[in-house]
Design an enzyme around this catalytic site. Structure first.
Site, short mmCIF file in Angstrom:
data_model
loop_
_atom_site.label_atom_id
_atom_site.label_comp_id
_atom_site.label_asym_id
_atom_site.label_seq_id
_atom_site.Cartn_x
_atom_site.Cartn_y
_atom_site.Cartn_z
N LYS A 111 23.33 21.22 13.47
CA LYS A 111 22.30 20.71 12.55
C LYS A 111 22.26 21.57 11.30
O LYS A 111 22.21 21.07 10.18
CB LYS A 111 20.91 20.71 13.21
CG LYS A 111 20.80 19.70 14.34
CD LYS A 111 20.00 18.46 13.96
CE LYS A 111 20.36 17.26 14.84
NZ LYS A 111 19.99 17.41 16.25
N LYS A 195 32.05 10.79 19.64
CA LYS A 195 31.06 10.32 20.60
C LYS A 195 30.31 9.09 20.05
O LYS A 195 29.99 9.05 18.87
CB LYS A 195 30.08 11.47 20.83
CG LYS A 195 29.13 11.27 21.96
CD LYS A 195 28.32 12.53 22.18
CE LYS A 195 26.86 12.17 22.28
NZ LYS A 195 25.99 13.27 22.66
N LYS A 198 23.93 6.94 17.80
CA LYS A 198 23.07 5.97 17.12
C LYS A 198 23.11 6.13 15.62
O LYS A 198 22.66 5.27 14.89
CB LYS A 198 21.63 6.05 17.62
CG LYS A 198 21.23 7.32 18.28
CD LYS A 198 19.99 7.09 19.14
CE LYS A 198 19.84 8.21 20.13
NZ LYS A 198 18.94 7.97 21.21
P1 AMP Z 1 20.87 11.52 22.20
O1 AMP Z 1 21.01 10.07 21.93
O2 AMP Z 1 21.95 12.31 21.54
O3 AMP Z 1 19.49 12.04 21.96
O4 AMP Z 1 21.12 11.72 23.75
C1 AMP Z 1 20.26 11.28 24.74
C2 AMP Z 1 20.93 11.42 26.08
O5 AMP Z 1 22.00 10.49 26.18
C3 AMP Z 1 21.55 12.79 26.36
O6 AMP Z 1 21.46 13.09 27.73
C4 AMP Z 1 22.99 12.61 25.95
O7 AMP Z 1 23.85 13.49 26.59
C5 AMP Z 1 23.24 11.15 26.39
N1 AMP Z 1 24.24 10.55 25.51
C6 AMP Z 1 24.11 10.32 24.19
N2 AMP Z 1 25.23 9.76 23.67
C7 AMP Z 1 26.09 9.65 24.71
C8 AMP Z 1 27.41 9.18 24.84
N3 AMP Z 1 28.08 8.70 23.80
N4 AMP Z 1 27.98 9.22 26.07
C9 AMP Z 1 27.31 9.69 27.13
N5 AMP Z 1 26.06 10.16 27.07
C10 AMP Z 1 25.45 10.15 25.89
#
Ligand code: AMP
Ligand code: TRP
Length: 332
Positions: A111, A195, A198
């Site tokens: 960040k 990855k 969003k």
């Molecule tokens: P975030 O959307 O980054 O806040 O992530 C929320 C949760 O979803 C966390 O536990 C991440 O590790 C999981 N997560 C987010 N993006 C992915 C992805 N592309 N593949 C697997 N897990 C994900």
């Protein structure tokens, strides 16, 4: 029963990556573990949230957990902000971690390194792990299932718990991070070395759980794959097809080897069309259930019941901490 705990931030719309990495696994754990799952809305405040969107995202996330099959009677599902002990213990633990430790966290470093010239970074993001440590340690979980990116935070949590136990005597259980080998990192459909997230500008590589199903199917059919047409799992050399195989495997509950055998000799086109149907059917099921549970006061009732179950556990642990560290002055 062993205890498991995890949190998820209500930021942005829920993606297939979130679903596979952080929602669906819990459904399979709920019969084997005593589970605490909370919406980390305090953590979401580390980045500005438009209030109306935050409310909507929070409700959607809770609803999606339940729609995905999580049973609120089995699992303690609650909002972090409903249990004040998280913030209170977070303060104490923030006093036990060093600036050096916090500045080595890759989430913070990422960040900080992406800041524009005139942007500044909130203090919350720096001390983010202290609150996360409190989230975990209040409940003495055996396991903390997280995505790969959060493993470092759970490791820091272990260090801080050990530090506390050493300084004040045994208080916290040392938690184990649990990172699943398959599905821990679902990749962007257009750029399978990145990855799925969003914040993807084009959105073409990201599937949103509540999006139009035909749009999602189209995204799968136009996913980037390599030029050979052998359906084989090899994340290094064939990241595109390997990602699709992972998605297929998790959603259909079949092993990757079985899917490879099933599609032996078929081209990518057939495989992608089938996968689009598999994902489409899953989204349809979730969306139908989502509609049912978002009418009326059901979600509010679930959250009230969840907080009522979580609070006594958190209170007991915080009281113990406050006695040990000398904050409580009453003699017993
Ligand atoms: P975030 O959307 O980054 O806040 O992530 C929320 C949760 O979803 C966390 O536990 C991440 O590790 C999981 N997560 C987010 N993006 C992915 C992805 N592309 N593949 C697997 N897990 C994900
Ligand atoms: N930091 C986690 C994430 O970004 C969310 C989270 C907050 C969490 N508190 C937690 C995860 C405690 C596991 C345990 O996704």
């Amino acid at each position: 029963m062993k205890r498991m705990l995890s949190g998820i931030k209500p930021t942005g719309r829920v993606t297939l990556g979130n679903y596979i990495g952080a929602i669906k696994p819990f459904v399979s754990y709920q019969d084997e573990y005593e589970m605490f799952i909370f919406i980390a809305n305090l953590h979401s405040m580390t980045i500005y949230q438009e209030p109306k969107e935050l409310r909507q995202n929070t409700r959607d996330l809770i609803a999606l957990y339940i729609a995905a099959g999580l049973d609120p009677d089995k699992v303690t599902l609650f909002l972090q902000s409903d249990v004040y002990e998280h913030a209170q213990l977070g303060w104490y633990l923030g006093c036990m971690v060093s600036m050096g430790e916090l500045s080595r966290m890759t989430q913070y470093k990422d960040k900080a390194s992406k800041l524009g010239k005139d942007e500044s970074i909130g203090a919350g993001i720096f001390n983010y792990p202290s609150l996360m440590n409190a989230d975990i340690l209040l409940y003495d979980p055996d396991y903390v299932p997280v995505g790969e990116d959060q493993k470092q935070h759970v490791e820091l949590c272990r260090d801080i718990a050990e530090r506390f136990n050493k300084r004040y005597s045994e208080t916290f259980k040392i938690p184990e991070p649990l990172v699943s080998k398959v599905g821990g990192r679902i990749m962007d459909l257009q750029n399978p070395t990145k990855k799925m997230s969003k914040s993807e500008e084009t959105n073409k590589g990201t599937i949103y759980i509540l999006d139009d199903i035909n749009v999602s199917k189209k995204k799968i059919k136009s996913a980037v794959t390599d030029s050979d047409s052998h359906i084989h799992y090899d994340p290094i050399n064939k990241p595109g097809i390997s990602n699709l195989l992972e998605i297929y495997s998790i959603i259909s509950n079949k092993s990757i080897e079985d899917i490879e055998k099933q599609y032996d000799g078929c081209g990518y086109g057939v495989f992608k069309t089938d996968l689009a149907e598999v994902v489409g059917a899953e989204l349809e099921r979730i969306q139908a259930r989502y509609k049912e549970i978002t009418t009326g006061s059901y979600l509010d009732d679930v959250l009230a019941a969840g907080a009522a179950k979580a609070r006594p556990v958190a209170r007991k642990k915080l009281a113990k901490v406050e006695r040990k560290i000398g904050i409580t002055i009453k003699k017993r």
